[in-house]
Design an enzyme around this catalytic site. Structure first.
Site, short mmCIF file in Angstrom:
data_model
loop_
_atom_site.label_atom_id
_atom_site.label_comp_id
_atom_site.label_asym_id
_atom_site.label_seq_id
_atom_site.Cartn_x
_atom_site.Cartn_y
_atom_site.Cartn_z
N LYS A 1 3.89 6.18 -2.98
CA LYS A 1 4.08 5.00 -3.64
C LYS A 1 4.00 5.37 -5.20
CE LYS A 1 1.37 2.66 -0.55
NZ LYS A 1 0.28 3.50 -0.03
N TYR B 1 -3.88 6.94 -5.48
CA TYR B 1 -5.12 7.52 -4.67
C TYR B 1 -5.78 8.77 -5.23
CZ TYR B 1 -3.17 3.83 -1.90
OH TYR B 1 -2.47 2.64 -1.14
N HIS C 1 5.02 0.57 -5.56
CA HIS C 1 3.52 0.25 -5.39
C HIS C 1 3.19 -1.20 -5.89
CE1 HIS C 1 -0.64 2.37 -4.79
NE2 HIS C 1 -0.85 0.84 -4.47
#
Length: 316
Positions: free
Chosen positions: A78, A49, A111
């Protein structure tokens, strides 16, 4: 009404968390502060992110102001897919911890079950636009993640975007030291994931639902895509309970004992999304919402469909 689920490690995972996917670095710090002030104790993040430094800054601001203690928070990150090779796993986790300025994570997820070619490129693609794999297997990557638990860097480990046979491969791995504690998957009324959730829960693996509101801000949204928040059938249920459509979509997961991580950057929405513990959906309304399933995925990952570990070709 449960506000936390017990992981197979014995730890408590708050059933409602703040999602941070697509929250830009400039926005995410204030969003997390607003969330913690509103009562959230679970923050879901990821290396992918690209905002973990700002997530860390917000968490530390709240700790420094005495609003919350570190041990009251449940922080998730993750392992990104370009770090699946054995020699890269620990460094990736340490980078996340250093960006967050934390000593440990409460939960660290793989992930994806797919490893991508390591290097500078976040998503290495070939000339056809398909992802370039690495030489890892997710079982090798899992073994390296187990070492993170033993080293005290993470309290629990889990998976994301796996299918049933991939989960079974982990559970049946010879010498398994740490079972997955959580499986994070896309889930909402248009993708109810009934079989996969039942399977995980039967194995003592909690489930977290991402994109519970349908990720209306996803960059690849097309005109004509179905909209959960605008769905008249969901709005009708919301009116009945005097709640918002978002609150119904969030409560839908809580009533299935599924952790849910709605994302918002607006303080008033963040607050509103947390006001879901004063009602429960009736069995009839739960069944109605379950009937909206159409196996519609927001995150279909077509760019990885050539990968040996692509999870989405299986029924579940």
């Amino acid at each position: 009404m449960t506000s936390a689920l017990t992981l197979n490690t014995g730890a408590q995972m708050p059933i409602l968390g703040l999602g941070t996917w697509k929250s830009s670095p400039g926005e995410v710090t204030e969003a997390i502060k607003a969330a913690i002030l509103a009562g959230y104790r679970h923050i879901d993040g990821a290396y992918a992110y690209m905002n973990e430094e700002e997530v860390g800054a917000a968490v530390h601001a709240m700790i420094d102001q005495g609003v919350v203690k570190r041990e009251e928070l449940f922080i998730v990150s993750k392992l990104w897919s370009t770090f699946h090779e054995r020699s890269l796993v620990r460094g990736a986790c340490e980078k996340t911890l250093s960006d967050l300025k934390l000593d440990y994570l409460d939960l660290y997820l793989m992930h994806n079950p797919m490893g991508f070619k390591p290097g500078e490129e976040f998503l290495p693609l070939d000339a056809e636009g398909k992802v370039i794999p690495d030489n890892s297997t997710f079982l090798e990557t899992w073994e390296e993640m187990e070492k993170l638990v033993d080293a005290g860097l993470v309290k629990a480990i889990g998976i994301s975007n796996f299918n049933r046979s991939q989960i079974e491969a982990v559970l049946n791995k010879p010498g398994l030291k740490h079972k997955p504690a959580n499986h994070q998957i896309e889930c909402h009324p248009y993708l109810t994931q009934e079989k996969l959730i039942n399977f995980c829960q039967s194995k003592g693996i909690t489930v977290t639902a991402y994109s519970p509101l349908g990720s209306p801000d996803r960059p690849w949204a097309k005109p004509g895509d179905p909209s959960l928040l605008e769905d008249p059938k969901i709005r009708a249920i919301a009116d009945k309970y005097k709640k918002t459509a978002a609150q119904i979509l969030i409560r839908f997961h809580i009533d299935r004992n599924v952790v849910v991580i709605p994302k918002s950057i607006k303080p008033e929405r963040i607050k509103e999304n947390f006001q879901v513990f004063d009602f429960k959906l009736s069995k009839e309304d739960m069944n109605t919402i379950m009937s909206f399933n159409r196996n519609w995925r927001i995150s279909s990952r077509e760019w990885a469909s050539n990968h040996k570990d692509f999870p989405l070709n299986a029924e579940y």
